[in-house]
Design a protein around this motif. Structure first.
Motif, short mmCIF file in Angstrom:
data_model
loop_
_atom_site.label_atom_id
_atom_site.label_comp_id
_atom_site.label_asym_id
_atom_site.label_seq_id
_atom_site.Cartn_x
_atom_site.Cartn_y
_atom_site.Cartn_z
N GLY A 189 0.79 -1.22 0.00
CA GLY A 189 0.00 0.00 0.00
C GLY A 189 0.82 1.27 0.00
O GLY A 189 2.06 1.25 0.05
N THR A 190 0.12 2.39 -0.06
CA THR A 190 0.69 3.74 0.05
C THR A 190 -0.04 4.44 1.19
O THR A 190 -1.26 4.32 1.30
N ILE A 191 0.69 5.17 2.03
CA ILE A 191 0.08 5.93 3.12
C ILE A 191 0.43 7.40 2.94
O ILE A 191 1.58 7.73 2.60
N PHE A 192 -0.53 8.30 3.17
CA PHE A 192 -0.23 9.72 3.02
C PHE A 192 -0.95 10.57 4.06
O PHE A 192 -2.05 10.26 4.51
N SER A 193 -0.28 11.65 4.46
CA SER A 193 -0.83 12.69 5.33
C SER A 193 -0.71 14.02 4.61
O SER A 193 0.29 14.26 3.91
N ILE A 194 -1.69 14.88 4.79
CA ILE A 194 -1.66 16.21 4.18
C ILE A 194 -1.82 17.26 5.28
O ILE A 194 -2.75 17.19 6.09
N PHE A 195 -0.88 18.19 5.31
CA PHE A 195 -0.91 19.30 6.27
C PHE A 195 -0.95 20.63 5.51
O PHE A 195 -0.39 20.74 4.41
N ARG A 196 -1.56 21.63 6.12
CA ARG A 196 -1.48 22.99 5.58
C ARG A 196 -0.25 23.65 6.18
O ARG A 196 -0.01 23.55 7.39
N ARG A 197 0.57 24.27 5.35
CA ARG A 197 1.80 24.89 5.86
C ARG A 197 1.48 25.97 6.88
O ARG A 197 0.45 26.63 6.81
N THR A 198 2.39 26.16 7.82
CA THR A 198 2.20 27.18 8.86
C THR A 198 2.96 28.46 8.56
O THR A 198 2.63 29.52 9.08
N SER A 199 3.99 28.37 7.72
CA SER A 199 4.77 29.56 7.35
C SER A 199 4.04 30.33 6.26
O SER A 199 3.17 29.79 5.57
N PRO A 200 4.37 31.60 6.07
CA PRO A 200 3.68 32.42 5.07
C PRO A 200 3.86 31.87 3.65
O PRO A 200 4.96 31.48 3.26
N VAL A 201 2.75 31.83 2.91
CA VAL A 201 2.82 31.43 1.50
C VAL A 201 3.67 32.44 0.74
O VAL A 201 3.58 33.65 0.94
N GLY A 202 4.54 31.93 -0.12
CA GLY A 202 5.44 32.79 -0.88
C GLY A 202 6.85 32.77 -0.35
O GLY A 202 7.79 33.18 -1.02
N GLY A 203 7.01 32.29 0.90
CA GLY A 203 8.33 32.21 1.50
C GLY A 203 8.87 30.80 1.50
O GLY A 203 8.24 29.87 0.98
N PRO A 204 10.06 30.60 2.08
CA PRO A 204 10.66 29.27 2.11
C PRO A 204 9.93 28.34 3.09
O PRO A 204 9.30 28.80 4.05
N VAL A 205 10.03 27.05 2.84
CA VAL A 205 9.44 26.05 3.72
C VAL A 205 10.33 25.89 4.95
O VAL A 205 11.56 25.89 4.85
N SER A 206 9.71 25.78 6.11
CA SER A 206 10.46 25.60 7.35
C SER A 206 10.23 24.20 7.92
O SER A 206 9.28 23.51 7.54
N GLU A 207 11.09 23.80 8.84
CA GLU A 207 10.93 22.51 9.50
C GLU A 207 9.64 22.48 10.31
O GLU A 207 9.01 21.43 10.46
N GLU A 208 9.22 23.63 10.83
CA GLU A 208 7.99 23.71 11.60
C GLU A 208 6.78 23.38 10.73
O GLU A 208 5.76 22.88 11.22
N ASP A 209 6.86 23.66 9.43
CA ASP A 209 5.77 23.29 8.52
C ASP A 209 5.57 21.78 8.49
O ASP A 209 4.44 21.29 8.36
N VAL A 210 6.66 21.07 8.59
CA VAL A 210 6.64 19.62 8.44
C VAL A 210 6.37 18.91 9.76
O VAL A 210 5.63 17.92 9.82
#
Length: 329
Positions: free
Chosen positions: A133-154
C-alpha cells in the motif's frame, strides 16, 4: 439481462471530491486537486504493481533508505511517481518521504500544503504477491505562503492534518481517505480508469476478535503486551498478520480488530514512523470511530521531533485498544 444493463456504475472519486468540496466554506479547490493528484499516482502504481512479475521490477534495488532498510525497486519507482505527480499538480510546497533523508522542497513557494508519505508500504511482500500500500498525510503549511518552507511546517502534530489516507494494492486497488468528516473508500475499475465509491462512511466496529501483531518478537515484548496476547488466545481470538501495515489495518478497519507494533527490547521506541505512517492511520481510525495510541498518549497529540521519528503503535477498535492499555495502569 435488462437489469444488468441498467446497473449504475456509481459515484466516481472526482465527482465525490467535488461534491464534498462544496461542503466547506471558502474552499478554493487546492486540496481537492491534491487528492486527485494522489489518486492519479495511485493508478500508475496499480499498473506497475500488476506488471511487477513481468517487467523485472521486483526485488532489491541495491541501496538502503534512511531507515537502514533495503530499498526494493518498486519503492524507488513509487517514490518517483508520487513526487512527480505532486510536483506537477502544483499544490505542494514540500514532501516528506520514507525513502528520502531530508525534506523535499518542491521549489513552489506558493504551494499551501505539505505531504508526508510512505510511497510503498510492505514492499518486501512484492516478490510473493502479497498486498501492499501507500500511506499519506496532508498538512497545511504554517509559514507564510510565498516564503521558504520551514521545518515547523513539516513537524506538525497529527491533529493538524487536513486529510489523510491510503491506497491498498491487493485483489483490487482501493483508495481510502478522510478530510475530517468521516471515512470513505473507493475501488479502482481499471477498465474505466476510475475510482468508484464502494465503502461509504466506514465505521470500525467498537469491539472485535482479530489481533494483528508480529509474534516473532514475543520474547522482547513488554509484560502488558504479553498478557494481552495471552488473553486473546484464551478467548480464541483470531490472529491475522500479513506484514503489510496498510493491509492489516484495512482488514481490522472493516471487520473490527487491533493492530499492535509495540516497543521491544530491540526497538524501545517502536518501529513504525509517526509522520508518514501512524499519523495518517490514526486520523482515519478516529474518524471511523476507533482509537490510536503509542501506549501513553493519543497518537495525534504527539509533537514530532524529527522527520523519521518512530513510535509504538496500538490502533483499532476502541474496546480492544482500551483493554491492552489497562495493563499499563
Amino acid at each position: 439481462m435488462q437489469n444488468r444493463i441498467a446497473t449504475p456504475v456509481g459515484i466516481t472519486l472526482d465527482r465525490f471530491i467535488k461534491k464534498k468540496q462544496n461542503d466547506f466554506a471558502f474552499a478554493t479547490g487546492e486540496l481537492s486537486q491534491l487528492l486527485r493528484d494522489i489518486a492519479l499516482a495511485g493508478k500508475i502504481i496499480h499498473r506497475e504493481v500488476n506488471r511487477a512479475g513481468l517487467l523485472n521490477i521486483g526485488g532489491a534495488y541495491g541501496t538502503e533508505n534512511i531507515q537502514g532498510e533495503e530499498q526494493q525497486k518498486l519503492d524507488v519507482i513509487a517514490n518517483i511517481r508520487f513526487i512527480r505527480a505532486l510536483r506537477n499538480g502544483g499544490e505542494v510546497c514540500a514532501i516528506v518521504s520514507e525513502e528520502d533523508d531530508e525534506i523535499l522542497d518542491m521549489k513552489n513557494p506558493d504551494g499551501r500544503y505539505i505531504v508526508a508519505m510512505d510511497p510503498l508500504d510492505g514492499s518486501s511482500n512484492i516478490d510473493v504477491n502479497v498486498s501492499i500500500g501507500t500511506i499519506f498525510s496532508i498538512f497545511r503549511r504554517t509559514s507564510p505562503v510565498g516564503g521558504p518552507v520551514s521545518e515547523e511546517d513539516v513537524l506538525q502534530k497529527g491533529s493538524e492534518q487536513v486529510a489523510a489516507g491510503y491506497l491498498l494494492y491487493g485483489s483490487s486497488t482501493m483508495m481510502v481517505y478522510t478530510t475530517g468528516r468521516g471515512v470513505n473508500g473507493f475501488t479502482y475499475d481499471p477498465s474505466l480508469g476510475e475510482f468508484f465509491l464502494s465503502h461509504s462512511n466506514i465505521r470500525i466496529p467498537e469491539d472485535g476478535k482479530i489481533y494483528s501483531i508480529n509474534e516473532g518478537g514475543y520474547e522482547g515484548f513488554e509484560p502488558h503486551v504479553v498478557k494481552y496476547i495471552e488473553n486473546c488466545k484464551k478467548q480464541r481470538f483470531t490472529a491475522r498478520y500479513i506484514g503489510s501495515l496498510v493491509a492489516d489495518f484495512h482488514r481490522n478497519l472493516l471487520k473490527g480488530g487491533i493492530y499492535i507494533y509495540p516497543s521491544t527490547d530491540k526497538t524501545p521506541n517502536g518501529k513504525l514512523r509517526l509522520n508518514y505512517e501512524c499519523n495518517a492511520l490514526a486520523m482515519i481510525c478516529e474518524q471511523a470511530g476507533g482509537m490510536a495510541t503509542d501506549g501513553k498518549m493519543r497518537i495525534l497529540d504527539i509533537q514530532p521531533e524529527s522527520l523519521h521519528q518512530r513510535v509504538p503503535f496500538y490502533v483499532g477498535s476502541t474496546c480492544m485498544v482500551e483493554e491492552v492499555m489497562k495493563g499499563l495502569s
